[in-house]
Design a protein around this motif. Structure first.
Motif, PDB file in Angstrom:
ATOM      1  N   LYS A 111       0.815  -1.218   0.000  1.00  9.27           N
ATOM      2  CA  LYS A 111       0.000   0.000   0.000  1.00  9.27           C
ATOM      3  C   LYS A 111       0.847   1.266   0.000  1.00  9.27           C
ATOM      4  O   LYS A 111       0.407   2.322  -0.442  1.00  9.27           O
ATOM      5  CB  LYS A 111      -0.931  -0.001   1.214  1.00  9.27           C
ATOM      6  N   GLU A 112       2.070   1.168   0.521  1.00  5.92           N
ATOM      7  CA  GLU A 112       2.945   2.344   0.566  1.00  5.92           C
ATOM      8  C   GLU A 112       3.372   2.794  -0.830  1.00  5.92           C
ATOM      9  O   GLU A 112       3.734   3.953  -1.039  1.00  5.92           O
ATOM     10  CB  GLU A 112       4.182   2.043   1.411  1.00  5.92           C
ATOM     11  N   GLY A 113       3.362   1.876  -1.808  1.00  2.00           N
ATOM     12  CA  GLY A 113       3.664   2.228  -3.189  1.00  2.00           C
ATOM     13  C   GLY A 113       5.115   2.569  -3.469  1.00  2.00           C
ATOM     14  O   GLY A 113       5.413   3.289  -4.437  1.00  2.00           O
ATOM     15  N   ARG A 114       6.037   2.105  -2.661  1.00  2.00           N
ATOM     16  CA  ARG A 114       7.460   2.419  -2.843  1.00  2.00           C
ATOM     17  C   ARG A 114       8.242   1.294  -3.529  1.00  2.00           C
ATOM     18  O   ARG A 114       9.455   1.394  -3.697  1.00  2.00           O
ATOM     19  CB  ARG A 114       8.102   2.708  -1.482  1.00  2.00           C
ATOM     20  N   LEU A 115       7.572   0.239  -3.865  1.00  2.00           N
ATOM     21  CA  LEU A 115       8.256  -0.915  -4.440  1.00  2.00           C
ATOM     22  C   LEU A 115       8.284  -0.837  -5.955  1.00  2.00           C
ATOM     23  O   LEU A 115       7.397  -0.239  -6.585  1.00  2.00           O
ATOM     24  CB  LEU A 115       7.561  -2.212  -4.008  1.00  2.00           C
ATOM     25  N   SER A 116       9.299  -1.458  -6.528  1.00  2.00           N
ATOM     26  CA  SER A 116       9.355  -1.567  -7.986  1.00  2.00           C
ATOM     27  C   SER A 116       8.338  -2.603  -8.449  1.00  2.00           C
ATOM     28  O   SER A 116       7.770  -3.347  -7.640  1.00  2.00           O
ATOM     29  CB  SER A 116      10.766  -1.987  -8.427  1.00  2.00           C
ATOM     30  N   GLN A 117       8.114  -2.662  -9.744  1.00  2.00           N
ATOM     31  CA  GLN A 117       7.146  -3.609 -10.282  1.00  2.00           C
ATOM     32  C   GLN A 117       7.550  -5.049  -9.969  1.00  2.00           C
ATOM     33  O   GLN A 117       6.705  -5.880  -9.635  1.00  2.00           O
ATOM     34  CB  GLN A 117       7.023  -3.403 -11.787  1.00  2.00           C
ATOM     35  N   GLU A 118       8.847  -5.345 -10.044  1.00  2.00           N
ATOM     36  CA  GLU A 118       9.341  -6.696  -9.754  1.00  2.00           C
ATOM     37  C   GLU A 118       9.163  -7.026  -8.268  1.00  2.00           C
ATOM     38  O   GLU A 118       8.778  -8.147  -7.916  1.00  2.00           O
ATOM     39  CB  GLU A 118      10.813  -6.814 -10.143  1.00  2.00           C
ATOM     40  N   GLU A 119       9.428  -6.055  -7.404  1.00  2.00           N
ATOM     41  CA  GLU A 119       9.275  -6.272  -5.948  1.00  2.00           C
ATOM     42  C   GLU A 119       7.802  -6.470  -5.583  1.00  2.00           C
ATOM     43  O   GLU A 119       7.475  -7.301  -4.734  1.00  2.00           O
ATOM     44  CB  GLU A 119       9.853  -5.081  -5.186  1.00  2.00           C
ATOM     45  N   GLU A 120       6.922  -5.714  -6.216  1.00  2.00           N
ATOM     46  CA  GLU A 120       5.485  -5.884  -5.966  1.00  2.00           C
ATOM     47  C   GLU A 120       5.039  -7.286  -6.349  1.00  2.00           C
ATOM     48  O   GLU A 120       4.229  -7.910  -5.652  1.00  2.00           O
ATOM     49  CB  GLU A 120       4.691  -4.846  -6.768  1.00  2.00           C
ATOM     50  N   LYS A 121       5.588  -7.768  -7.460  1.00  3.44           N
ATOM     51  CA  LYS A 121       5.247  -9.125  -7.906  1.00  3.44           C
ATOM     52  C   LYS A 121       5.677 -10.156  -6.879  1.00  3.44           C
ATOM     53  O   LYS A 121       4.939 -11.113  -6.567  1.00  3.44           O
ATOM     54  CB  LYS A 121       5.916  -9.400  -9.256  1.00  3.44           C
ATOM     55  N   GLN A 122       6.877  -9.981  -6.288  1.00  2.00           N
ATOM     56  CA  GLN A 122       7.378 -10.897  -5.278  1.00  2.00           C
ATOM     57  C   GLN A 122       6.498 -10.878  -4.023  1.00  2.00           C
ATOM     58  O   GLN A 122       6.200 -11.930  -3.440  1.00  2.00           O
ATOM     59  CB  GLN A 122       8.825 -10.537  -4.917  1.00  2.00           C
ATOM     60  N   PHE A 123       6.077  -9.690  -3.610  1.00  4.33           N
ATOM     61  CA  PHE A 123       5.226  -9.589  -2.416  1.00  4.33           C
ATOM     62  C   PHE A 123       3.856 -10.208  -2.661  1.00  4.33           C
ATOM     63  O   PHE A 123       3.276 -10.832  -1.761  1.00  4.33           O
ATOM     64  CB  PHE A 123       5.081  -8.112  -1.999  1.00  4.33           C
TER      65      PHE A 123
END
Length: 305
Positions: A111-123
């Protein structure tokens, strides 16, 4: 003549009075006996029936004792069921707490929106893994409970044991390959056992999955069979840390995890479900020390008559 009638009337009255007093004393004694039995039952939960004579009162007393015994048994059964339910909810809450906390934490980070697209995918993948773990936990628990209560039933019929073992091995082959663990079959003897291939494969698959999970990378898991007089014995031996002897009777309990198991992720339901399945097939599981210090699980299935 009048005197004789008076004496007769007095005699009858005396007899009647004696009978009345005797009846009063007898029934007062019976009431005291009933009262004592009820008091003893309320204080100790035990029943003492007293005299055992073939009288109407004794039969009534016996009926009362039987009713009270049934009442006590139902009360004890209800108490046991409440305790089991409380333990189940407590264990389930404990098992769900960690994956649920992980999902909430990962969601907050997303929700913080600080992750890269690849990191969001991992989470998102981690959240999916945790959700699937919770789903598996609930499905396994419900399945085992329904089997225990006789709500869920399955057919048992003569079928090839080797084919069932092949089905079990295929379910854990990929997991074993990731750890470079070899699954070796030694002297498998073709025989026909009374079981349900699908459910038995799941039970043995749980044992193999545990063996892979707790064995070191590059080790070996061996499977061998022995045909006995009444049963076929499937032995699954690994090269893991083994199981302490004092835990042999506890590892099949629901949610139980020993000291060695705490170092690995798990739920404590795999062995429990395997035991429930085999009990439904009139089989059983035992555990012992392996030849090289690991664990050896023996599955016993009834042979075809």
């Amino acid at each position: 003549m009048q005197t004789a009638m008076t004496i007769l009337c007095l005699s009858v009255a005396g007899v009647g009075l004696c009978l009345g007093v005797g009846s009063f004393l007898y029934y007062r004694r019976q009431l005291r006996l009933f009262s004592n039995i009820l008091n003893t039952f309320e204080k100790t939960g035990e029943l003492v029936e007293g005299e055992n004579r073939e009288t109407m009162e004794s039969k009534l007393l016996s009926r009362l004792c039987r009713v009270l015994k049934r009442s006590r048994q139902k009360e004890e059964q209800t108490g046991k069921e409440r305790q089991e339910m409380a333990e189940l909810l407590s264990n389930l809450s404990h098992q769900l707490k960690t994956p649920l906390a992980n999902i909430l934490l990962n969601t907050e980070i997303l929700k913080e929106g600080r992750l890269s697209q690849e990191e969001e995918k991992q989470f998102l993948l981690r959240n999916q893994e945790q959700a699937e773990k919770m789903q598996w936990l609930m499905k396994t628990l419900v399945k085992a409970s329904r089997l225990e209560q006789g709500i869920l039933v399955f057919d048992i019929f003569p079928a090839s044991l080797v084919e069932t073992l092949a089905r079990s091995i295929s379910s854990v082959y990929a997991l074993a390959r990731e750890k470079q663990i070899s699954i070796e079959t030694q002297g498998l003897k073709e025989c026909v056992c009374c079981h349900n291939p699908k459910w038995t494969a799941e039970a043995i698959g749980n044992l193999l999955e545990n063996a892979v999970k707790y064995s070191p990378a590059g080790s070996k898991i061996s499977i061998e069979t022995e045909v006995m007089e009444l049963y076929a014995n499937v032995k699954i031996t690994d090269e893991g840390p083994g199981i302490p002897k004092e835990e042999y009777n506890r590892i099949f309990r629901r949610f139980y995890r020993g000291e060695q198991a705490e170092q690995q992720e798990g739920s404590g339901l795999g062995l429990y479900l395997a035991q429930v399945i085999l009990q439904r097939e009139k089989g059983y599981i035992t555990v012992s020390k392996g030849r090289d210090g690991g664990a050896c699980f023996s599955v016993f299935l009834l042979l075809k008559e």
